[in-house]
Design a protein around this motif. Structure first.
Motif, PDB file in Angstrom:
ATOM      1  N   ASP A 133      35.058  63.792 -18.503  1.00  0.00           N
ATOM      2  CA  ASP A 133      35.481  64.912 -17.574  1.00  0.00           C
ATOM      3  C   ASP A 133      36.118  64.868 -16.376  1.00  0.00           C
ATOM      4  N   ALA A 134      35.629  63.983 -15.607  1.00  0.00           N
ATOM      5  CA  ALA A 134      35.804  63.765 -14.333  1.00  0.00           C
ATOM      6  C   ALA A 134      35.784  62.434 -13.765  1.00  0.00           C
ATOM      7  N   VAL A 135      36.210  62.043 -12.647  1.00  0.00           N
ATOM      8  CA  VAL A 135      35.999  61.093 -11.712  1.00  0.00           C
ATOM      9  C   VAL A 135      34.854  61.350 -10.636  1.00  0.00           C
ATOM     10  N   ARG A 136      34.158  60.761 -10.591  1.00  0.00           N
ATOM     11  CA  ARG A 136      33.133  60.922  -9.462  1.00  0.00           C
ATOM     12  C   ARG A 136      33.108  59.774  -8.431  1.00  0.00           C
ATOM     13  N   VAL A 137      33.302  60.076  -7.034  1.00  0.00           N
ATOM     14  CA  VAL A 137      33.290  58.954  -6.050  1.00  0.00           C
ATOM     15  C   VAL A 137      32.072  59.261  -5.113  1.00  0.00           C
ATOM     16  N   TYR A 138      31.232  58.348  -4.969  1.00  0.00           N
ATOM     17  CA  TYR A 138      29.960  58.336  -4.026  1.00  0.00           C
ATOM     18  C   TYR A 138      30.255  57.604  -2.992  1.00  0.00           C
ATOM     19  N   VAL A 139      30.191  58.449  -1.802  1.00  0.00           N
ATOM     20  CA  VAL A 139      30.111  57.678  -0.249  1.00  0.00           C
ATOM     21  C   VAL A 139      28.717  57.564   0.162  1.00  0.00           C
ATOM     22  N   PHE A 140      28.351  56.271   0.308  1.00  0.00           N
ATOM     23  CA  PHE A 140      27.009  56.106   1.183  1.00  0.00           C
ATOM     24  C   PHE A 140      27.006  56.187   2.501  1.00  0.00           C
ATOM     25  N   ALA A 141      26.667  57.261   3.044  1.00  0.00           N
ATOM     26  CA  ALA A 141      26.721  57.474   4.526  1.00  0.00           C
ATOM     27  C   ALA A 141      25.383  57.842   5.162  1.00  0.00           C
ATOM     28  N   ALA A 142      24.406  57.025   5.070  1.00  0.00           N
ATOM     29  CA  ALA A 142      23.046  56.971   5.501  1.00  0.00           C
ATOM     30  C   ALA A 142      22.995  57.316   7.042  1.00  0.00           C
TER      31      ALA A 142
END
Length: 153
Positions: A53-62
């Motif tokens: 259903d989708a593309v997911r982008v995870y941005v790790f910005a602690a």
């Protein structure tokens, strides 16, 4: 006898830095572990996944908040940018501090990522939780897999 082969000592961490550099060169020929790797020190780190259903982008910005990030899409390119301040700011009256090693990135940053065709970027959403920004990019309806019912003949 071999004194001329010994290098002069420039500090307590010289041997550790030399060994780290040697190991980095040995395990990451050309500076990258594989052809999809980003250069060392790239910030923020990004994971990309795909479902039907989708593309997911995870941005790790602690250490950042949702207001510290800007997410934009133009010409099928996703760009994440912002600014990261120092955790321990230098204050007036404080003696000049000398950092021997600084691994935490600070300052302005920007990462861009080419998106695959077939995404409905008008319905894109971004959520921020616990230092991770998730960008949801739904696929266009006509490109989603659909099940075709088989009828008996």
């Amino acid at each position: 006898m071999f004194d001329d082969l010994r290098r002069f000592d420039t500090g307590p961490f010289q041997g550790v830095d030399w060994f780290r550099q040697l190991m980095d060169e040995f395990f990451t020929e050309g500076g990258a572990a594989d052809i999809r790797a980003v250069p060392r020190g790239s910030y923020p780190m990004i994971n990309v996944g795909r479902t039907d259903d989708a593309v997911r982008v995870y941005v790790f910005a602690a250490g950042l908040s949702a207001g510290d990030l800007e997410v934009s899409i133009q010409d099928n390119v996703l760009t994440v940018s912002g600014k990261r301040e120092a955790v321990v700011p230098e204050t007036e009256g404080e003696e000049r501090r000398t950092d021997f090693r600084r691994e935490r990135y600070r300052g302005a940053f920007s990462r861009s990522l080419a998106l695959p065709d077939g995404l409905d970027v008008e319905r894109a959403e971004a959520r921020f939780r616990h230092g991770v920004c998730e960008v949801l990019l739904p696929k266009r309806e006509e490109l989603k897999p659909r099940r075709i019912e088989i009828r008996a003949a």
